[in-house]
Design a protein around this motif. Structure first.
Motif, short mmCIF file in Angstrom:
data_model
loop_
_atom_site.label_atom_id
_atom_site.label_comp_id
_atom_site.label_asym_id
_atom_site.label_seq_id
_atom_site.Cartn_x
_atom_site.Cartn_y
_atom_site.Cartn_z
N TYR A 85 89.21 8.17 -34.17
CA TYR A 85 89.63 10.15 -34.60
C TYR A 85 89.82 11.29 -33.55
CZ TYR A 85 89.92 7.97 -39.11
OH TYR A 85 90.49 7.25 -40.36
N GLY A 86 88.93 10.50 -32.06
CA GLY A 86 89.28 11.58 -31.46
C GLY A 86 87.73 11.90 -30.92
N PHE A 87 86.62 11.33 -32.30
CA PHE A 87 85.32 11.84 -32.05
C PHE A 87 84.61 10.56 -31.31
CE2 PHE A 87 86.62 12.45 -36.65
CZ PHE A 87 86.62 14.16 -36.67
N ALA A 127 95.24 9.38 -39.34
CA ALA A 127 95.51 9.64 -37.08
C ALA A 127 95.44 10.83 -37.80
CB ALA A 127 96.49 8.42 -37.28
N VAL A 128 94.39 11.47 -35.83
CA VAL A 128 94.56 12.56 -36.13
C VAL A 128 95.38 13.88 -35.45
CG1 VAL A 128 92.48 14.38 -35.27
CG2 VAL A 128 92.54 13.01 -37.28
N ILE A 129 95.63 14.78 -34.89
CA ILE A 129 96.81 15.47 -34.48
C ILE A 129 95.82 16.79 -34.07
CG2 ILE A 129 98.53 17.47 -33.73
CD1 ILE A 129 99.51 14.04 -33.72
N GLU A 140 100.40 18.20 -25.58
CA GLU A 140 101.43 17.35 -26.03
C GLU A 140 100.45 17.46 -27.37
OE1 GLU A 140 102.56 14.15 -24.03
OE2 GLU A 140 100.07 14.10 -23.06
N PRO A 141 101.54 16.76 -28.35
CA PRO A 141 100.92 15.49 -29.15
C PRO A 141 100.52 14.60 -30.36
CG PRO A 141 103.26 15.98 -29.29
CD PRO A 141 103.04 16.81 -28.18
N LEU A 142 99.14 14.70 -29.56
CA LEU A 142 98.57 13.30 -29.42
C LEU A 142 98.17 13.15 -30.67
CD1 LEU A 142 95.92 13.95 -25.98
CD2 LEU A 142 98.22 12.62 -26.18
N LEU A 143 98.49 11.19 -31.23
CA LEU A 143 97.96 11.06 -32.20
C LEU A 143 96.76 10.09 -32.21
CD1 LEU A 143 98.74 10.24 -35.44
CD2 LEU A 143 99.30 8.06 -34.01
N TYR A 144 95.36 10.40 -31.99
CA TYR A 144 94.51 10.07 -32.36
C TYR A 144 93.72 8.75 -33.27
CZ TYR A 144 93.16 13.50 -29.12
OH TYR A 144 93.01 14.21 -27.98
N GLN A 160 88.22 -2.18 -26.74
CA GLN A 160 88.67 -1.20 -26.09
C GLN A 160 88.57 -0.15 -26.91
OE1 GLN A 160 87.67 -0.82 -22.95
NE2 GLN A 160 87.25 -2.56 -22.99
N ALA A 161 87.90 1.21 -26.78
CA ALA A 161 88.44 1.99 -28.05
C ALA A 161 89.43 2.31 -27.71
CB ALA A 161 87.28 3.77 -27.88
N PRO A 162 90.21 2.39 -28.79
CA PRO A 162 92.09 3.06 -28.58
C PRO A 162 92.16 4.40 -28.03
CG PRO A 162 90.82 3.15 -31.36
CD PRO A 162 89.87 2.58 -30.20
N GLN A 163 93.14 4.46 -27.85
CA GLN A 163 93.25 5.33 -26.60
C GLN A 163 94.16 6.93 -27.45
OE1 GLN A 163 90.95 6.71 -23.97
NE2 GLN A 163 89.97 5.00 -24.84
N PRO A 164 94.25 8.10 -27.64
CA PRO A 164 95.55 9.00 -27.89
C PRO A 164 96.64 8.62 -26.92
CG PRO A 164 93.93 10.43 -26.77
CD PRO A 164 92.86 9.23 -26.92
N GLU A 165 97.38 8.94 -27.97
CA GLU A 165 98.66 8.76 -26.46
C GLU A 165 99.68 9.63 -27.29
OE1 GLU A 165 100.58 4.68 -25.35
OE2 GLU A 165 99.11 3.75 -25.92
N PRO A 166 101.03 10.10 -27.05
CA PRO A 166 101.98 11.13 -27.44
C PRO A 166 102.57 10.56 -28.43
CG PRO A 166 102.05 10.94 -25.35
CD PRO A 166 100.98 10.12 -25.32
#
Length: 316
Positions: free
Chosen positions: A10-12, A163-165, A171-175, A216-222
């Motif tokens: 979640y970006g944490f 998922a988190v914005i 830009e609208p990255l989805l975590y 691998q830790a998933p990366q946020p993408e738009p």
């Protein structure tokens, strides 16, 4: 001194006293965003109001009590205390996997709201045209559709459930959340997926949680698009309709995870402002189609066209 495990979701960046095998491990970090500790959570959260028998809300804290599983105290968007005691002194401790279900779902959703972020109740995949997220009421088929597009069309499964914005992003990255997917038994059978090692859902006996592979830790993408799934009548042609303006904003607000918690920690005008900004940066659709599992393939054409996907031979 308890062991500390380090993860990312979640970006944490997370330091946890509790092992979380659903998450991707990362090297130890000196200043994690979130700390998860095992400790005591009292019956009553001081200075709070009881929303119902399982939820107490304070100004900067929240307490969740799942009877027979655990108690969780979420503090200021930075710390979660997990009390693994259950209600009766003679009860057996809950299974660690059951404790993690609420920790990685509800507790992390509260954390996001406490930070002023936008947690979305979605399942998402990555298509050639970008990341597409699916939402809708419970049972609308969010996870089923993502799994179908993964299995038959080679789309990467990005996240399932939440998922988190982060509104402050340029830009609208989805975590993405944990690397797992929740599917009904009949969906697993239709996709011929093995349920070995799957965890049965706590509230629905025919639904299972499967952990996805990946080191691998998933990366946020738009985020490119949000698609709201709706039930169509039997035999009704599938329709994908783009919406804009107030209707798009309404659908986005409906997609927020536990929006009532968001209102407790964020001014309504701030949530409206952030959702309005997101609605203007992505495309939002209504996707109306029959819910029958046997009709999934035949109803996909309008969606596949917008996603720049072709119909797979095995999906005919």
């Amino acid at each position: 001194m308890r062991s500390r495990y380090h993860y990312h979701t979640y970006g944490f960046d997370i330091a946890s006293q509790i092992p979380l095998p659903e998450l991707t491990q990362i090297p130890p970090c000196a200043s994690p965003d979130i700390e998860i500790v095992a400790g005591e959570v009292k019956d009553v959260l001081e200075g709070s109001r009881a929303v119902n028998q399982w939820l107490q809300l304070g100004e900067r804290q929240c307490q969740v009590w799942v009877d027979g599983i655990a108690r969780y105290r979420i503090e200021e968007g930075r710390r979660i205390v997990v009390d693994r005691r259950v209600s009766g002194s003679g009860d057996e401790p809950a299974a660690p996997s059951d404790i993690r279900v609420y920790l990685l779902g509800t507790a992390f959703g509260v954390l996001a709201h406490q930070r002023g972020w936008l947690p979305l109740h979605v399942s998402a995949i990555k298509a050639p045209s970008g990341v597409w997220a699916f939402t809708g009421e419970s049972g609308a088929g969010k996870s089923t559709l993502s799994a179908w597009l993964y299995h038959y069309h080679g789309c990467e499964l990005v996240t399932d459930d939440v998922a988190v914005i982060k509104p402050a992003d340029a830009e609208p990255l989805l975590y993405p959340g944990p690397r797992k997917v929740k599917l009904w038994k009949q969906t697993l059978a239709a996709l011929q997926w093995d349920t070995q090692g799957a965890q049965r859902d706590l509230t629905r006996v025919d639904k299972f949680h499967l952990t996805l592979e990946g080191s691998q830790a998933p990366q946020p993408e738009p985020l490119r698009a949000l698609v709201v799934l709706e039930r169509g009548a039997e035999g009704e042609p599938a329709q994908l309709t783009e919406v804009q303006g107030p209707e798009a904003l309404f659908l986005l607000l409906e997609a927020l995870y536990r929006v009532e918690l968001g209102r407790s920690y964020n001014p309504p005008e701030a949530m409206m402002r952030d959702c309005q900004a997101l609605a203007e940066r992505i495309r939002i659709y209504r996707y109306r189609r029959p819910w029958d599992l046997q009709e999934v393939s035949r109803s996909l054409e309008p969606l596949l066209h917008q996603m720049d996907l072709t119909i797979a031979r095995d999906d005919l």
